[in-house]
Scaffold this motif. Structure first.
Motif, PDB file in Angstrom:
ATOM      1  N   ILE A  91       0.863  -1.174   0.000  1.00  0.00           N
ATOM      2  CA  ILE A  91       0.000   0.000   0.000  1.00  0.00           C
ATOM      3  C   ILE A  91       0.904   1.229   0.000  1.00  0.00           C
ATOM      4  CG2 ILE A  91      -1.804   1.247   1.235  1.00  0.00           C
ATOM      5  CD1 ILE A  91      -2.554  -1.462   2.515  1.00  0.00           C
ATOM      6  N   PRO A  92       0.835   2.052  -1.042  1.00  0.00           N
ATOM      7  CA  PRO A  92       1.729   3.209  -1.100  1.00  0.00           C
ATOM      8  C   PRO A  92       1.560   4.120   0.108  1.00  0.00           C
ATOM      9  CG  PRO A  92       0.532   2.920  -3.174  1.00  0.00           C
ATOM     10  CD  PRO A  92      -0.041   1.958  -2.192  1.00  0.00           C
ATOM     11  N   GLY A  93       2.666   4.569   0.644  1.00  0.00           N
ATOM     12  CA  GLY A  93       2.641   5.511   1.762  1.00  0.00           C
ATOM     13  C   GLY A  93       2.454   4.844   3.111  1.00  0.00           C
ATOM     14  N   GLU A  94       2.312   3.523   3.142  1.00  0.00           N
ATOM     15  CA  GLU A  94       2.095   2.838   4.414  1.00  0.00           C
ATOM     16  C   GLU A  94       3.217   1.838   4.653  1.00  0.00           C
ATOM     17  OE1 GLU A  94      -1.015  -0.358   6.190  1.00  0.00           O
ATOM     18  OE2 GLU A  94      -1.853   1.367   5.195  1.00  0.00           O
ATOM     19  N   ILE A  95       3.848   1.946   5.799  1.00  0.00           N
ATOM     20  CA  ILE A  95       4.891   1.001   6.166  1.00  0.00           C
ATOM     21  C   ILE A  95       4.286   0.058   7.192  1.00  0.00           C
ATOM     22  CG2 ILE A  95       7.130   0.707   7.258  1.00  0.00           C
ATOM     23  CD1 ILE A  95       7.844   3.496   6.233  1.00  0.00           C
ATOM     24  N   GLU A  96       4.287  -1.213   6.858  1.00  0.00           N
ATOM     25  CA  GLU A  96       3.681  -2.198   7.738  1.00  0.00           C
ATOM     26  C   GLU A  96       4.770  -2.910   8.515  1.00  0.00           C
ATOM     27  OE1 GLU A  96       0.451  -5.760   7.515  1.00  0.00           O
ATOM     28  OE2 GLU A  96       1.516  -5.209   5.720  1.00  0.00           O
ATOM     29  N   THR A  97       4.624  -2.934   9.824  1.00  0.00           N
ATOM     30  CA  THR A  97       5.540  -3.698  10.648  1.00  0.00           C
ATOM     31  C   THR A  97       4.726  -4.716  11.414  1.00  0.00           C
ATOM     32  OG1 THR A  97       5.361  -2.179  12.509  1.00  0.00           O
ATOM     33  CG2 THR A  97       7.114  -1.744  10.925  1.00  0.00           C
ATOM     34  N   PHE A  98       5.275  -5.881  11.583  1.00  0.00           N
ATOM     35  CA  PHE A  98       4.569  -6.932  12.274  1.00  0.00           C
ATOM     36  C   PHE A  98       4.600  -6.732  13.784  1.00  0.00           C
ATOM     37  CE2 PHE A  98       6.064  -9.176   8.348  1.00  0.00           C
ATOM     38  CZ  PHE A  98       4.842  -9.110   7.726  1.00  0.00           C
ATOM     39  N   ILE A 119      -1.406 -12.496   8.403  1.00  0.00           N
ATOM     40  CA  ILE A 119      -2.469 -11.522   8.637  1.00  0.00           C
ATOM     41  C   ILE A 119      -3.603 -12.113   9.459  1.00  0.00           C
ATOM     42  CG2 ILE A 119      -3.633 -11.950   6.434  1.00  0.00           C
ATOM     43  CD1 ILE A 119      -3.332  -8.570   8.269  1.00  0.00           C
ATOM     44  N   GLY A 120      -3.932 -13.372   9.227  1.00  0.00           N
ATOM     45  CA  GLY A 120      -4.997 -13.997   9.997  1.00  0.00           C
ATOM     46  C   GLY A 120      -4.640 -14.105  11.468  1.00  0.00           C
ATOM     47  N   GLY A 121      -3.434 -14.537  11.743  1.00  0.00           N
ATOM     48  CA  GLY A 121      -2.970 -14.639  13.128  1.00  0.00           C
ATOM     49  C   GLY A 121      -2.885 -13.285  13.804  1.00  0.00           C
ATOM     50  N   THR A 143      -4.998  -9.355  17.521  1.00  0.00           N
ATOM     51  CA  THR A 143      -5.509  -8.001  17.754  1.00  0.00           C
ATOM     52  C   THR A 143      -6.869  -8.054  18.438  1.00  0.00           C
ATOM     53  OG1 THR A 143      -4.297  -7.127  15.848  1.00  0.00           O
ATOM     54  CG2 THR A 143      -6.127  -5.803  16.666  1.00  0.00           C
ATOM     55  N   GLN A 144      -7.762  -8.922  17.958  1.00  0.00           N
ATOM     56  CA  GLN A 144      -9.078  -9.055  18.578  1.00  0.00           C
ATOM     57  C   GLN A 144      -8.965  -9.551  20.014  1.00  0.00           C
ATOM     58  OE1 GLN A 144     -11.701 -11.425  16.168  1.00  0.00           O
ATOM     59  NE2 GLN A 144     -11.373 -10.143  14.365  1.00  0.00           N
ATOM     60  N   CYS A 145      -8.041 -10.442  20.251  1.00  0.00           N
ATOM     61  CA  CYS A 145      -7.801 -10.959  21.601  1.00  0.00           C
ATOM     62  C   CYS A 145      -7.342  -9.826  22.528  1.00  0.00           C
ATOM     63  CB  CYS A 145      -6.749 -12.063  21.527  1.00  0.00           C
ATOM     64  SG  CYS A 145      -6.391 -12.864  23.075  1.00  0.00           S
ATOM     65  N   CYS A 146      -6.449  -9.001  22.041  1.00  0.00           N
ATOM     66  CA  CYS A 146      -5.940  -7.885  22.838  1.00  0.00           C
ATOM     67  C   CYS A 146      -7.027  -6.839  23.079  1.00  0.00           C
ATOM     68  CB  CYS A 146      -4.728  -7.259  22.150  1.00  0.00           C
ATOM     69  SG  CYS A 146      -3.306  -8.359  22.075  1.00  0.00           S
ATOM     70  N   GLU A 147      -7.867  -6.591  22.073  1.00  0.00           N
ATOM     71  CA  GLU A 147      -8.987  -5.661  22.254  1.00  0.00           C
ATOM     72  C   GLU A 147      -9.955  -6.194  23.300  1.00  0.00           C
ATOM     73  OE1 GLU A 147      -9.299  -3.633  17.822  1.00  0.00           O
ATOM     74  OE2 GLU A 147     -10.316  -5.538  18.183  1.00  0.00           O
ATOM     75  N   LEU A 204      -4.767 -19.730  18.078  1.00  0.00           N
ATOM     76  CA  LEU A 204      -3.429 -19.353  17.614  1.00  0.00           C
ATOM     77  C   LEU A 204      -2.391 -20.419  17.957  1.00  0.00           C
ATOM     78  CD1 LEU A 204      -3.399 -15.568  18.538  1.00  0.00           C
ATOM     79  CD2 LEU A 204      -3.315 -16.535  16.234  1.00  0.00           C
ATOM     80  N   GLY A 205      -2.771 -21.378  18.798  1.00  0.00           N
ATOM     81  CA  GLY A 205      -1.839 -22.432  19.194  1.00  0.00           C
ATOM     82  C   GLY A 205      -0.867 -21.996  20.268  1.00  0.00           C
ATOM     83  N   LEU A 206      -1.216 -20.958  21.015  1.00  0.00           N
ATOM     84  CA  LEU A 206      -0.294 -20.431  22.021  1.00  0.00           C
ATOM     85  C   LEU A 206      -0.417 -21.159  23.359  1.00  0.00           C
ATOM     86  CD1 LEU A 206      -0.643 -16.600  21.356  1.00  0.00           C
ATOM     87  CD2 LEU A 206       0.814 -18.283  20.234  1.00  0.00           C
ATOM     88  N   ASN A 207      -1.335 -22.098  23.447  1.00  0.00           N
ATOM     89  CA  ASN A 207      -1.511 -22.830  24.692  1.00  0.00           C
ATOM     90  C   ASN A 207      -0.716 -24.126  24.711  1.00  0.00           C
ATOM     91  OD1 ASN A 207      -3.007 -24.073  22.716  1.00  0.00           O
ATOM     92  ND2 ASN A 207      -4.604 -24.735  24.100  1.00  0.00           N
ATOM     93  N   LEU A 208      -0.001 -24.406  23.650  1.00  0.00           N
ATOM     94  CA  LEU A 208       0.741 -25.651  23.546  1.00  0.00           C
ATOM     95  C   LEU A 208       2.199 -25.438  23.890  1.00  0.00           C
ATOM     96  CD1 LEU A 208      -0.732 -26.821  20.138  1.00  0.00           C
ATOM     97  CD2 LEU A 208      -1.524 -27.435  22.428  1.00  0.00           C
ATOM     98  N   GLU A 209       2.748 -26.347  24.680  1.00  0.00           N
ATOM     99  CA  GLU A 209       4.170 -26.313  24.977  1.00  0.00           C
ATOM    100  C   GLU A 209       4.829 -27.455  24.229  1.00  0.00           C
ATOM    101  OE1 GLU A 209       5.497 -25.955  28.980  1.00  0.00           O
ATOM    102  OE2 GLU A 209       3.679 -24.926  29.584  1.00  0.00           O
ATOM    103  N   PRO A 210       6.068 -27.291  23.837  1.00  0.00           N
ATOM    104  CA  PRO A 210       6.731 -28.394  23.152  1.00  0.00           C
ATOM    105  C   PRO A 210       6.838 -29.607  24.074  1.00  0.00           C
ATOM    106  CG  PRO A 210       8.249 -26.570  23.515  1.00  0.00           C
ATOM    107  CD  PRO A 210       6.901 -26.132  23.977  1.00  0.00           C
ATOM    108  N   VAL A 211       6.723 -30.781  23.497  1.00  0.00           N
ATOM    109  CA  VAL A 211       6.837 -32.001  24.284  1.00  0.00           C
ATOM    110  C   VAL A 211       8.275 -32.155  24.718  1.00  0.00           C
ATOM    111  CG1 VAL A 211       6.562 -34.501  24.231  1.00  0.00           C
ATOM    112  CG2 VAL A 211       4.963 -33.044  22.986  1.00  0.00           C
TER     113      VAL A 211
END
Length: 133
Positions: free
Chosen positions: A17-24, A51-53, A58-62, A110-117
């Protein structure tokens, strides 16, 4: 012996998108202090870039920001409120509970509840028949 030509220096490709710098590292929408803290912690540990994650995070944080605002209201008013019909449970408690469940589901998605075995130390136990009685 012939010299190999020098490679041009690497450069960043422009954003789609011109003029927009996207950072993760930044959320898709502005967040409150609690949501921003969760965003930073998750991104530091997991580095979600798709983008989906990022939208789910973002919705989780909101939702976390909303939960904290509800919690402040409940703490201010009390868990039991007085009405004309008598005392009753603060209506924000129900909403807070639903939002906390939603946050858990989003983190799960998001799979953030899993710990490596973790491997167990020592020799593995034999399983099944070993030939003895």
């Amino acid at each position: 012996m012939a010299k190999t030509p020098e490679k041009p220096p690497l450069s960043l490709v422009g954003s789609p998108i011109p003029g927009e710098i996207e950072t993760f590292a930044t959320p898709l929408r502005p967040l409150g202090s609690h949501g921003q803290r969760l965003w930073s912690q998750v991104q530091t540990e997991y580095g979600i870039t798709d983008i989906g994650g990022r939208e789910i995070l973002t919705q989780c944080c909101e939702a976390l920001d909303r939960v904290e605002r509800l919690r402040a209201e409940i703490d201010r008013d009390g868990e039991i409120i007085r009405t004309k019909a008598g005392p009753r449970v603060h209506p924000g408690i129900n909403q807070e509970t639903h939002l906390r469940v939603a946050i858990g589901k989003m983190l799960d998605r998001l799979g953030l509840n899993l710990e490596p075995v973790k491997p167990h130390g020592g020799q593995p136990r034999p399983s099944g028949w070993t030939g003895g009685r």
